[in-house]
Structures are given as C-alpha cells and as structure tokens.
Motif scaffolding. Structure first.
Motif, short mmCIF file in Angstrom:
data_model
loop_
_atom_site.label_atom_id
_atom_site.label_comp_id
_atom_site.label_asym_id
_atom_site.label_seq_id
_atom_site.Cartn_x
_atom_site.Cartn_y
_atom_site.Cartn_z
N VAL A 37 0.91 -1.30 -0.21
CA VAL A 37 -0.05 0.11 -0.03
C VAL A 37 1.14 1.42 -0.09
N GLU A 38 0.65 2.28 -0.96
CA GLU A 38 1.23 3.53 -1.08
C GLU A 38 1.00 4.27 0.11
N PRO A 39 2.07 4.96 0.55
CA PRO A 39 1.91 5.75 1.89
C PRO A 39 1.43 7.08 1.23
N VAL A 54 -3.70 10.53 -0.51
CA VAL A 54 -4.12 9.48 0.42
C VAL A 54 -4.51 8.28 -0.10
N PRO A 55 -3.95 7.11 0.25
CA PRO A 55 -4.39 5.88 -0.35
C PRO A 55 -5.78 5.41 0.10
N GLU A 56 -6.32 5.32 -0.92
CA GLU A 56 -7.88 4.49 -0.74
C GLU A 56 -8.31 3.48 -1.56
N GLY A 57 -8.92 2.37 -1.09
CA GLY A 57 -9.21 1.53 -2.22
C GLY A 57 -8.02 1.16 -2.97
N VAL A 60 -5.73 6.77 -4.93
CA VAL A 60 -5.45 7.65 -3.81
C VAL A 60 -6.29 8.67 -4.11
N ARG A 61 -6.89 9.38 -2.99
CA ARG A 61 -7.75 10.37 -2.82
C ARG A 61 -6.93 11.59 -2.57
N ASN A 79 -3.17 6.62 -9.13
CA ASN A 79 -2.06 6.53 -8.42
C ASN A 79 -1.63 8.02 -8.06
N THR A 80 -0.62 8.13 -7.11
CA THR A 80 -0.08 9.49 -6.90
C THR A 80 0.35 10.20 -8.17
N GLU A 81 0.93 9.77 -9.11
CA GLU A 81 1.39 10.26 -10.21
C GLU A 81 0.51 10.97 -11.02
#
Length: 112
Positions: A37-39, A54-57, A60-61, A79-81
């Motif tokens: 899980v991505e921080p 923020v990781p969610e499911g 990321v939200r 994803n964050t990118e």
C-alpha cells in the motif's frame, strides 16, 4: 514532483486485509499485500503545495491544500503520479488563461 512520507498515528481500526482472518491464518502473502500500500504523499507543483494523495481502496484520494486545487479536492486517482499530473495540468491551464486575457480589460475589471 517532490514528496515525502507522512507519519500517521496508529489507529485501533482493524486491518482491512486481515480483519476477517484468525491470527494463525495471516500469511506472508497477506502481509505483503498490506506492505505494498502506497503511503500518503504530499504533491508539490514548483514551490506550491497542491495537496496530499492518501491511499484509498485501489487508488489515492486527493485533498487540496491550496484554493488553486480545490476543483480536484476529493477526487480519486489511480495513483499519486496521476494526481500530480492533474494538479500540473490545472496550473498550466490557469497560466494559459492568464496569458490570453486582454490586459486593458483586466485593468477595467479590477477597477470596477
């Protein structure tokens, strides 16, 4: 894109991956899934902090930290990118819009 890990306080909420398993049933594969899980990541565009992903499911939200990015607030990205790309596109669109404005009309609008 610059980002750093954000330390979050521990919670008493159950682990969603292993909550239904008895302690003896938790395998290394289950633990590995949790570890992947991505921080949470802070997203910065230039020297402006756009927000936090923020990781969610399965994604990321995005939570905005500046009014310029409020339109993205609450959006779930893969994803964050992808979240950072949307924030960069938002800034680029505002810059293009500002470059195409009529300077005289802008002065009149400010005086009104």
């Amino acid at each position: 894109m610059h980002s750093f890990n954000v330390a979050l306080p521990p919670t008493d909420r159950p682990d969603p991956v292993t909550e239904d398993l008895a302690p003896d049933d938790v395998t290394l594969a289950d633990r590995a899934a949790v570890d992947r899980v991505e921080p949470p990541r802070v997203i910065e565009i230039g020297e402006v902090t756009a927000g936090i992903a923020v990781p969610e499911g399965r994604g990321v939200r995005f939570f905005s930290s500046s009014r310029d990015f409020d339109g993205l607030d609450g959006t779930v990205f893969r994803n964050t990118e992808q979240a950072a790309r949307a924030a960069r596109e938002r800034i680029a669109a505002r810059a293009r819009s500002a470059a195409h404005r009529d300077p005289v009309a802008e002065l009149r609008r400010r005086r009104a």
